[in-house]
Design a protein around this motif. Structure first.
Motif, mmCIF file in Angstrom:
data_model
loop_
_atom_site.group_PDB
_atom_site.id
_atom_site.type_symbol
_atom_site.label_atom_id
_atom_site.label_comp_id
_atom_site.label_asym_id
_atom_site.label_seq_id
_atom_site.Cartn_x
_atom_site.Cartn_y
_atom_site.Cartn_z
ATOM 1 N N ALA A 176 4.015 5.637 -5.475
ATOM 2 C CA ALA A 176 3.910 5.702 -6.941
ATOM 3 C C ALA A 176 2.886 6.756 -7.359
ATOM 4 O O ALA A 176 3.116 7.518 -8.305
ATOM 5 C CB ALA A 176 3.521 4.339 -7.506
ATOM 6 N N GLN A 177 1.761 6.813 -6.633
ATOM 7 C CA GLN A 177 0.747 7.827 -6.939
ATOM 8 C C GLN A 177 1.292 9.233 -6.689
ATOM 9 O O GLN A 177 1.089 10.138 -7.505
ATOM 10 C CB GLN A 177 -0.512 7.596 -6.106
ATOM 11 C CG GLN A 177 -1.305 6.383 -6.530
ATOM 12 C CD GLN A 177 -2.413 6.012 -5.541
ATOM 13 O OE1 GLN A 177 -2.398 6.409 -4.381
ATOM 14 N NE2 GLN A 177 -3.368 5.226 -6.009
ATOM 15 N N ASN A 178 1.996 9.401 -5.564
ATOM 16 C CA ASN A 178 2.582 10.716 -5.269
ATOM 17 C C ASN A 178 3.626 11.100 -6.308
ATOM 18 O O ASN A 178 3.702 12.262 -6.721
ATOM 19 C CB ASN A 178 3.210 10.724 -3.869
ATOM 20 C CG ASN A 178 2.170 10.699 -2.767
ATOM 21 O OD1 ASN A 178 1.014 11.024 -2.988
ATOM 22 N ND2 ASN A 178 2.577 10.289 -1.577
ATOM 23 N N ALA A 179 4.412 10.122 -6.738
ATOM 24 C CA ALA A 179 5.421 10.388 -7.766
ATOM 25 C C ALA A 179 4.742 10.800 -9.075
ATOM 26 O O ALA A 179 5.208 11.714 -9.760
ATOM 27 C CB ALA A 179 6.299 9.161 -7.982
ATOM 28 N N GLU A 180 3.633 10.138 -9.393
ATOM 29 C CA GLU A 180 2.904 10.482 -10.623
ATOM 30 C C GLU A 180 2.321 11.889 -10.526
ATOM 31 O O GLU A 180 2.367 12.660 -11.489
ATOM 32 C CB GLU A 180 1.807 9.447 -10.893
ATOM 33 C CG GLU A 180 1.004 9.696 -12.157
ATOM 34 C CD GLU A 180 1.821 9.680 -13.437
ATOM 35 O OE1 GLU A 180 1.328 10.204 -14.450
ATOM 36 O OE2 GLU A 180 2.958 9.178 -13.455
ATOM 37 N N ILE A 181 1.773 12.227 -9.362
ATOM 38 C CA ILE A 181 1.231 13.581 -9.163
ATOM 39 C C ILE A 181 2.353 14.606 -9.318
ATOM 40 O O ILE A 181 2.182 15.622 -10.003
ATOM 41 C CB ILE A 181 0.558 13.698 -7.777
ATOM 42 C CG1 ILE A 181 -0.760 12.911 -7.774
ATOM 43 C CG2 ILE A 181 0.307 15.156 -7.394
ATOM 44 C CD1 ILE A 181 -1.367 12.711 -6.391
ATOM 45 N N LYS A 224 0.838 -1.205 0.000
ATOM 46 C CA LYS A 224 0.000 0.000 0.000
ATOM 47 C C LYS A 224 0.868 1.248 0.000
ATOM 48 O O LYS A 224 0.577 2.221 -0.701
ATOM 49 C CB LYS A 224 -0.939 -0.006 1.214
ATOM 50 C CG LYS A 224 -2.023 -1.059 1.135
ATOM 51 C CD LYS A 224 -2.865 -1.090 2.402
ATOM 52 C CE LYS A 224 -3.904 -2.205 2.347
ATOM 53 N NZ LYS A 224 -4.666 -2.324 3.584
ATOM 54 N N ALA A 225 1.941 1.213 0.776
ATOM 55 C CA ALA A 225 2.872 2.350 0.818
ATOM 56 C C ALA A 225 3.520 2.559 -0.549
ATOM 57 O O ALA A 225 3.649 3.690 -1.021
ATOM 58 C CB ALA A 225 3.943 2.109 1.877
ATOM 59 N N GLU A 226 3.891 1.460 -1.182
ATOM 60 C CA GLU A 226 4.514 1.539 -2.511
ATOM 61 C C GLU A 226 3.541 2.159 -3.517
ATOM 62 O O GLU A 226 3.917 2.978 -4.356
ATOM 63 C CB GLU A 226 4.942 0.141 -2.942
ATOM 64 C CG GLU A 226 5.948 0.122 -4.044
ATOM 65 C CD GLU A 226 6.584 -1.253 -4.174
ATOM 66 O OE1 GLU A 226 7.779 -1.285 -4.521
ATOM 67 O OE2 GLU A 226 5.920 -2.281 -3.938
ATOM 68 N N LYS A 227 2.267 1.776 -3.401
ATOM 69 C CA LYS A 227 1.247 2.327 -4.293
ATOM 70 C C LYS A 227 1.085 3.833 -4.047
ATOM 71 O O LYS A 227 1.008 4.621 -4.989
ATOM 72 C CB LYS A 227 -0.083 1.605 -4.073
ATOM 73 C CG LYS A 227 -1.161 2.014 -5.038
ATOM 74 C CD LYS A 227 -2.426 1.185 -4.848
ATOM 75 C CE LYS A 227 -3.479 1.595 -5.852
ATOM 76 N NZ LYS A 227 -4.703 0.823 -5.694
ATOM 77 N N ARG A 228 1.051 4.227 -2.754
ATOM 78 C CA ARG A 228 0.941 5.660 -2.434
ATOM 79 C C ARG A 228 2.139 6.429 -2.970
ATOM 80 O O ARG A 228 1.997 7.513 -3.535
ATOM 81 C CB ARG A 228 0.829 5.869 -0.917
ATOM 82 C CG ARG A 228 -0.537 5.598 -0.343
ATOM 83 C CD ARG A 228 -0.632 6.075 1.098
ATOM 84 N NE ARG A 228 0.339 5.454 1.979
ATOM 85 C CZ ARG A 228 0.155 4.325 2.633
ATOM 86 N NH1 ARG A 228 -0.985 3.649 2.500
ATOM 87 N NH2 ARG A 228 1.100 3.847 3.433
#
Length: 190
Positions: A116-121, A110-114
């Motif tokens: 990745a999402q933050n990196a995309e943002i 879940k942390a990895e997904k967050r």
């Protein structure tokens, strides 16, 4: 790093906790494997096939012993059964170990997904900012171009005016010289 209590850990710390838990899990399995006489992976695979509960592919065994992945619960328990068939206490211990590792890997996923999402943002924000800066730069370049053209026009006008004034000054000077010569000639002739 204590991995029992995962609350309060940052996403980056959760990823480090996952790596540590996987390393500890695989090291403990490897030690158990060695303490049980280090039966070859192929032997473990064949025994598991014969038992018919859960397959133990040699490639997965390698990944597990190298700490590359957390095996499934069934895989873990079958491996323990193959290493020590009649040790119910050891199976219980490994159930707890696997649950702890699974909890950590789930939280880390879940942390990895967050992350990745933050990196995309951040990537999208950076792309927007780059585009804004490109537009601003283009606008500024256009203004500079207009100012340069205006400055060139002012310079051309100034040169033209300077040339006109110089021509007038030369003409006036020539007229003054001609008058002075004429006056001097008149004075000399008198």
């Amino acid at each position: 790093m204590a991995t029992d209590d995962l609350s309060g850990l940052s996403d980056e710390e959760l990823l480090m906790a996952r790596d540590q838990v996987l390393e500890e899990f695989s090291t403990a399995l490897e030690i158990l494997h060695i303490s049980c006489g280090a039966p070859p992976k192929l032997t473990l695979k064949k025994r598991a096939e014969k038992a018919g509960r859960c397959p133990l592919p040699t490639s997965t065994l390698s990944e597990v012993f190298n700490g590359k992945k957390l095996p499934s619960f069934d895989f873990t328990i079958e491996l323990i059964r193959q290493l020590r068939p009649d040790d119910a206490e050891l199976q219980k211990e490994w159930r707890a170990r696997w649950s702890k590792a699974k909890r950590t890997t789930v939280r880390a996923a879940k942390a990895e997904k967050r992350l990745a999402q933050n990196a995309e943002i951040k990537r999208k924000d950076a792309a927007i900012e780059i585009e804004r800066l490109r537009e601003q730069t283009a606008s500024e370049l256009e203004q500079v171009s207009l100012l340069r053209a205006e400055a060139e026009q002012v310079l051309a006008n100034a040169r033209g005016e300077a040339a006109r004034l110089l021509a007038e000054a030369q003409e006036a000077a020539s007229a003054d010289v001609a008058r002075t010569i004429h006056t001097a000639e008149e004075l000399l002739t008198k």
